[in-house]
Enzyme design. Structure first.
Site, PDB file in Angstrom:
ATOM      1  N   ARG A  14      35.920  59.688  74.968  1.00 26.29           N
ATOM      2  CA  ARG A  14      35.628  59.996  76.572  1.00 26.29           C
ATOM      3  C   ARG A  14      36.135  59.207  77.540  1.00 26.29           C
ATOM      4  NH1 ARG A  14      33.730  58.374  81.318  1.00 26.29           N
ATOM      5  NH2 ARG A  14      31.925  57.436  80.309  1.00 26.29           N
ATOM      6  N   SER A 136      22.326  59.541  84.190  1.00 24.94           N
ATOM      7  CA  SER A 136      22.814  57.989  84.346  1.00 24.94           C
ATOM      8  C   SER A 136      23.287  57.990  85.875  1.00 24.94           C
ATOM      9  CB  SER A 136      24.101  57.740  83.294  1.00 24.94           C
ATOM     10  OG  SER A 136      24.872  56.913  83.833  1.00 24.94           O
ATOM     11  N   HIS A 197      31.690  48.053  82.332  1.00 24.12           N
ATOM     12  CA  HIS A 197      33.238  47.839  82.523  1.00 24.12           C
ATOM     13  C   HIS A 197      33.748  46.436  82.340  1.00 24.12           C
ATOM     14  CE1 HIS A 197      35.302  51.792  82.943  1.00 24.12           C
ATOM     15  NE2 HIS A 197      33.806  52.072  83.007  1.00 24.12           N
ATOM     16  N   HIS A 291      40.274  20.733  61.566  1.00 22.64           N
ATOM     17  CA  HIS A 291      39.598  22.070  61.320  1.00 22.64           C
ATOM     18  C   HIS A 291      39.940  22.565  59.754  1.00 22.64           C
ATOM     19  CE1 HIS A 291      38.752  23.676  65.760  1.00 22.64           C
ATOM     20  NE2 HIS A 291      39.132  22.339  65.806  1.00 22.64           N
TER      21      HIS A 291
HETATM   22  C1  HCA Z   1      33.278  58.014  84.740  1.00 20.75           C
HETATM   23  C2  HCA Z   1      32.361  56.949  84.968  1.00 20.75           C
HETATM   24  C3  HCA Z   1      31.669  56.132  84.222  1.00 20.75           C
HETATM   25  C4  HCA Z   1      30.244  56.998  83.713  1.00 20.75           C
HETATM   26  C5  HCA Z   1      29.437  55.963  83.017  1.00 20.75           C
HETATM   27  C6  HCA Z   1      27.980  56.834  82.397  1.00 20.75           C
HETATM   28  C7  HCA Z   1      31.187  54.875  84.599  1.00 20.75           C
HETATM   29  O1  HCA Z   1      34.501  57.707  84.724  1.00 20.75           O
HETATM   30  O2  HCA Z   1      32.970  59.338  84.594  1.00 20.75           O
HETATM   31  O3  HCA Z   1      27.998  57.975  82.268  1.00 20.75           O
HETATM   32  O4  HCA Z   1      27.288  56.089  82.238  1.00 20.75           O
HETATM   33  O5  HCA Z   1      31.661  53.918  84.256  1.00 20.75           O
HETATM   34  O6  HCA Z   1      30.326  54.871  85.753  1.00 20.75           O
HETATM   35  O7  HCA Z   1      32.353  56.010  83.001  1.00 20.75           O
HETATM   36 CU    CU Z   2      32.931  54.013  82.638  1.00 21.07          CU
END
Ligand code: HCA
Ligand code: CU
Length: 378
Positions: A14, A136, A197, A291
Site C-alpha cells: 500500500r 486514523s 514517515h 575492531h
Molecule cells: C496516505 C497517507 C498515509 C496514511 C497513513 C495511515 C499517511 O498516503 O494515504 O493510514 O495511517 O502517511 O498519512 O500514508
Molecule cells: Cu504514509
C-alpha cells in the site's frame, strides 16, 4: 513498556506502492505477500480497491490466498470507499482522514465536527460488516491534540478495533511521538497504531518510541519504500527491536529479511543501500585493526546484531592501511597458511605500505601471504 505485545502492519503493498519507482503486477504482489507472510508479519495492507480496477481485483485475489497474515485494505473515510473495501472480502479496513489545518484547508475542506460525523458513520458501517476496523488521522503530528482525541474517543465508543496516528510528513521526534501515544493510551481502550514517515530520519526511532508508550501496531514497508523517501523500514524496525532483546522478534523468520530486501529492491529497481540495516553490503564488515582484533576474539565487542541469526556472515576487511596483524593472521588461517607472529607482523607492515600507494584487493593480500608461506625455509 509494552514492547512484548505488538503486531506489524506491513504496508509494502500500500504505502510501498506509493514509492516513485513502484509498480507491482498481480504476480509480483502475490510474491511479496507470500514472502512477507512466511516471514511472519501479522497484517498485510493493500492499496485501496478504488485506486484502479486491477487494485480491486488484487485485493480480492490476495484476500483469497489463505495466508496467515490478516489482509487489510486502506481507504479514504467515506461510505462509498468503505463499501467497496468490504466487497473485496478483506479481513479489515484501515480508513484515514486528514485532521491537520493544512489538510482540512487545502485537501478535503472539512471541519472537525464534520470529520467527527463521517468518522462515526464509516466506522459504524464497517463494524456492522464484521471487518476489523481502524480509524486514523492523517498528519496527526500537525493536528490539534484535543481535536484528534475527541474524534478517537467517539470512534472508540463505537467499538473501533484500532486508532492510528500518522506522522505523514515525517516531522515528529521520538519524544513527541511518545507523549502523543502515552496521552492516547490514557484516554482510549482500543489498540493504537503508528505510521511514520522518514523525511527527517526518525521513522524507526519514532516507531520504537510509539511502542514504548503503549502502541500495539506498527506500520512498515520493505526497505522503507513509500511516498517521498518512505516510512519505517521493516528490516530497520526488526534490527531496532532485536538490539533491545532478540526475544522480541523471535516470532519472525529473520533470515527472510535478506530475501525480502532483495526482492523488493529488484522490483522497484534500486540497489539495497550500502548502509541499510542488516542487509547493507557493509553491515557486517569490520575494517579497522582494533575492531578486527576484538571481533575475532568475540564478535559481540562490535556487533549488536548476530549475522548468523539473519542467515548472514561477518567479514573482516584486511586489504587496507588501517589493518592490524590479528586481522592478517585471521586471513592467513582462513587460507590454511602457516606463518609465525613475526612474519605476520612484517607482512602487515608491508600491506600498510602497499595500501598507502593505492587501493588493495584481497587478492593482493592473499598473494603476499601465499608468497611468504611458500618461501618459508627457502
Ligand atoms: C496516505 C497517507 C498515509 C496514511 C497513513 C495511515 C499517511 O498516503 O494515504 O493510514 O495511517 O502517511 O498519512 O500514508
Ligand atoms: Cu504514509
Amino acid at each position: 513498556m509494552s514492547l512484548e505485545k505488538f503486531a506489524i502492519i506491513e504496508s509494502t503493498l500500500r504505502e510501498g506502492e506509493q514509492f516513485v519507482n513502484a509498480f507491482f503486477s498481480t504476480a509480483e504482489k502475490i510474491q511479496i505477500a507470500t514472502l512477507l507472510d512466511t516471514f511472519g508479519v501479522e497484517y498485510l495492507e493493500l492499496t485501496s480497491p478504488l485506486a484502479s480496477p486491477e487494485s480491486y481485483n488484487d485485493c480480492v485475489t490476495i484476500a483469497r490466498l489463505g495466508l496467515n497474515a490478516k489482509i487489510l485494505t486502506h481507504t479514504r473515510c467515506n461510505l462509498e470507499d468503505a463499501k467497496k473495501a468490504v466487497d473485496t472480502g478483506v479481513g479489515g479496513v484501515d480508513v484515514v482522514i486528514g485532521t491537520s489545518s493544512y489538510l482540512r484547508e487545502f485537501s478535503h475542506g472539512r471541519t472537525i465536527d464534520q470529520i467527527l460525523d463521517i468518522a462515526q458513520e464509516v466506522v459504524a458501517y464497517l463494524l456492522s460488516q464484521g471487518v476489523e476496523t481502524r480509524f486514523s488521522t492523517e498528519d496527526s503530528l500537525r493536528s490539534d491534540v484535543e481535536d484528534i482525541v475527541r474524534v478517537y474517543r467517539a470512534v472508540c465508543a463505537l467499538g473501533v478495533h484500532r486508532v492510528g496516528i500518522a506522522d505523514t510528513v515525517g516531522v515528529g521526534t521520538p519524544r513527541q511521538i511518545y507523549d502523543l501515544v502515552a496521552r492516547l493510551r490514557q484516554e482510549l481502550t482500543c489498540d493504537i497504531e503508528f505510521h511514520g514517515h522518514n523525511d527527517s530520519g526518525c521513522a524507526i526511532a519514532n516507531a520504537y518510541a510509539a511502542l514504548e508508550a503503549g502502541a500495539t501496531h506498527i506500520d512498515t514497508s520493505v526497505l522503507g519504500i513509500g511516498e517521498r523517501n518512505g516510512i519505517t523500514s521493516l528490516g530497520g524496525f526488526i534490527a531496532r527491536l532485536y538490539a533491545t532483546d532478540p526475544a522480541l522478534v523471535k516470532k519472525y523468520h529473520l533470515p527472510l529479511i535478506r530475501n525480502l530486501d532483495s526482492l523488493v529492491a529488484r522490483l522497484v529497481r534500486v540497489d539495497i543501500p550500502f548502509n541499510n540495516y542488516i542487509t547493507g553490503f557493509a553491515s557486517f564488515t569490520h575494517k579497522a585493526g582494533i575492531h578486527a582484533k576484538a571481533v575475532l576474539n568475540n564478535p559481540a565487542t562490535y556487533e549488536i546484531l548476530r549475522p548468523e541469526d539473519f542467515g548472514l556472515t561477518r567479514y573482516i576487511h584486511v586489504a587496507h592501511r588501517l589493518t592490524g596483524w590479528n586481522a592478517v593472521k585471521g586471513r592467513a588461517e582462513q587460507l590454511g597458511l602457516c606463518l609465525d607472529d613475526e612474519q605476520l607482523k612484517y607482512l602487515t607492515s608491508e600491506i600498510k605500505t602497499m595500501a598507502d600507494h593505492g587501493r588493495l584487493t584481497l587478492d593482493d593480500v592473499d598473494a603476499l601471504l601465499y608468497d611468504a608461506a611458500n618461501s618459508v625455509g627457502d
